[in-house]
Design a protein around this motif. Structure first.
Motif, short mmCIF file in Angstrom:
data_model
loop_
_atom_site.label_atom_id
_atom_site.label_comp_id
_atom_site.label_asym_id
_atom_site.label_seq_id
_atom_site.Cartn_x
_atom_site.Cartn_y
_atom_site.Cartn_z
N ALA A 101 26.11 -24.29 16.78
CA ALA A 101 26.09 -22.61 15.94
C ALA A 101 26.37 -23.03 15.41
N VAL A 102 28.06 -23.33 14.74
CA VAL A 102 28.63 -23.45 13.38
C VAL A 102 27.94 -24.15 12.23
N LEU A 103 26.94 -25.16 12.75
CA LEU A 103 26.13 -26.10 12.20
C LEU A 103 25.00 -25.07 11.28
N ALA A 104 24.23 -24.04 12.69
CA ALA A 104 23.26 -23.69 12.15
C ALA A 104 23.64 -21.74 11.08
N ILE A 105 24.62 -21.92 11.89
CA ILE A 105 24.83 -20.17 11.37
C ILE A 105 25.16 -20.14 10.14
N PRO A 113 29.18 -14.27 1.25
CA PRO A 113 30.16 -14.31 0.16
C PRO A 113 29.62 -14.03 -1.19
N VAL A 114 28.89 -15.50 -1.71
CA VAL A 114 28.53 -15.98 -2.88
C VAL A 114 27.59 -14.80 -3.15
N TYR A 115 26.67 -14.34 -2.34
CA TYR A 115 25.43 -13.73 -2.94
C TYR A 115 26.11 -12.02 -3.10
N ARG A 116 27.18 -11.95 -2.01
CA ARG A 116 27.76 -10.69 -2.78
C ARG A 116 28.48 -10.49 -3.81
N ARG A 117 29.58 -12.02 -4.83
CA ARG A 117 30.12 -11.87 -5.59
C ARG A 117 28.83 -12.00 -6.67
N HIS A 119 25.56 -10.25 -6.95
CA HIS A 119 24.73 -9.26 -7.01
C HIS A 119 24.82 -8.22 -6.23
N ALA A 120 26.19 -8.31 -5.68
CA ALA A 120 26.23 -7.50 -4.96
C ALA A 120 27.62 -6.81 -4.33
N PRO A 121 28.71 -6.90 -5.90
CA PRO A 121 29.54 -6.59 -5.84
C PRO A 121 30.52 -5.32 -4.82
N GLU A 122 29.01 -4.12 -4.92
CA GLU A 122 29.28 -3.60 -3.97
C GLU A 122 29.62 -3.34 -2.53
N ALA A 123 29.08 -4.08 -1.98
CA ALA A 123 28.85 -4.25 -0.74
C ALA A 123 29.76 -4.54 -0.42
N SER A 124 30.18 -4.08 1.06
CA SER A 124 30.86 -4.32 2.08
C SER A 124 31.38 -5.83 2.22
N ARG A 125 31.71 -6.62 2.79
CA ARG A 125 32.17 -8.17 3.09
C ARG A 125 31.00 -8.27 4.11
N LEU A 126 31.72 -7.22 5.44
CA LEU A 126 30.95 -7.09 6.58
C LEU A 126 29.15 -6.74 6.39
N ALA A 128 28.09 -7.80 3.83
CA ALA A 128 27.41 -9.54 3.57
C ALA A 128 26.63 -10.40 4.43
N LEU A 129 28.42 -10.32 5.48
CA LEU A 129 27.87 -11.03 6.25
C LEU A 129 27.38 -10.79 7.39
N LEU A 130 26.57 -9.74 7.60
CA LEU A 130 25.14 -9.40 8.17
C LEU A 130 24.16 -9.31 7.30
N TRP A 131 24.49 -9.53 6.27
CA TRP A 131 22.95 -10.11 5.28
C TRP A 131 22.72 -11.53 5.59
N GLY A 132 24.30 -12.08 5.76
CA GLY A 132 23.82 -13.61 6.40
C GLY A 132 23.55 -13.89 7.66
N ALA A 133 23.34 -13.51 8.74
CA ALA A 133 23.03 -13.20 10.24
C ALA A 133 21.65 -13.30 9.45
#
Length: 179
Positions: A101-105, A113-117, A119-126, A128-133
């Motif tokens: 799971a760690v290797l897949a997700i 967080p890289v994308y957030r930093r 391209h979307a710094p106004e987005a919350s950390r949560l 951004a994590l939801l975008w990743g999921a």
């Protein structure tokens, strides 16, 4: 084109008009076409590796692109073999589940967080994590389209119709079907 000696470059000050496909079938048809194209281009790998027209990074990027559907097919084949040969005995491997799971997700959650930093710094950390999921879940369609592209190749189905744009009327011409 690169093998023929043409120079291909990315331009930062240009754009291509694209639109999302609102129907799953059209999306899968389009992505199957892309996956099949990559599978068909694998045969050029030896020429690309030995070409003086490719940089080392260009070789790696091209082989990575061509190799993605191959990796999906190998992963599916290994998974199916484990399920068929191992049967329910594979359940004894449950301690590997968190590692897998760690290797897949993990890479998707690290990407967020890289994308957030960048391209979307106004987005919350949560968020951004939801975008990743969500991106992780979205990526599973690649297994489907890689398999479809491979089956199309085995059947000798190499012709393609362009995926119809949303605003284009349905005609009798060669376009990808919606249903």
């Amino acid at each position: 084109m690169i093998l023929a000696g043409f120079r291909v470059t990315h331009l930062a000050d240009t754009w291509v008009s694209q639109e999302g496909l609102p129907h799953l079938r059209r999306l899968l048809t389009q992505r199957t076409r892309w996956a099949q194209g990559n599978l068909q281009c694998v045969r050029y790998a030896p020429r690309i590796v030995s070409s003086r027209h490719y940089s080392g990074r260009g070789v790696l990027e091209t082989l990575y692109t061509f190799g993605q559907p191959v990796a999906h097919l190998v992963t599916m084949g290994l998974t199916m073999a484990l399920l068929v040969l191992g049967g329910f005995g594979a359940l004894t491997l449950w301690p590997l589940t968190p590692i897998l799971a760690v290797l897949a997700i993990g890479p998707f959650l690290l990407w967020s967080p890289v994308y957030r930093r960048n391209h979307a710094p106004e987005a919350s950390r949560l968020t951004a994590l939801l975008w990743g999921a969500a991106l992780w879940l979205y990526a599973y369609h690649l297994f489907v389209v890689s398999a479809r592209g491979f089956v199309r190749m085995l059947r000798g189905r190499n012709g393609w119709a362009k995926t119809r744009r949303n605003a284009e009327p349905v005609t009798d011409g060669p376009v990808a079907r919606e249903s």
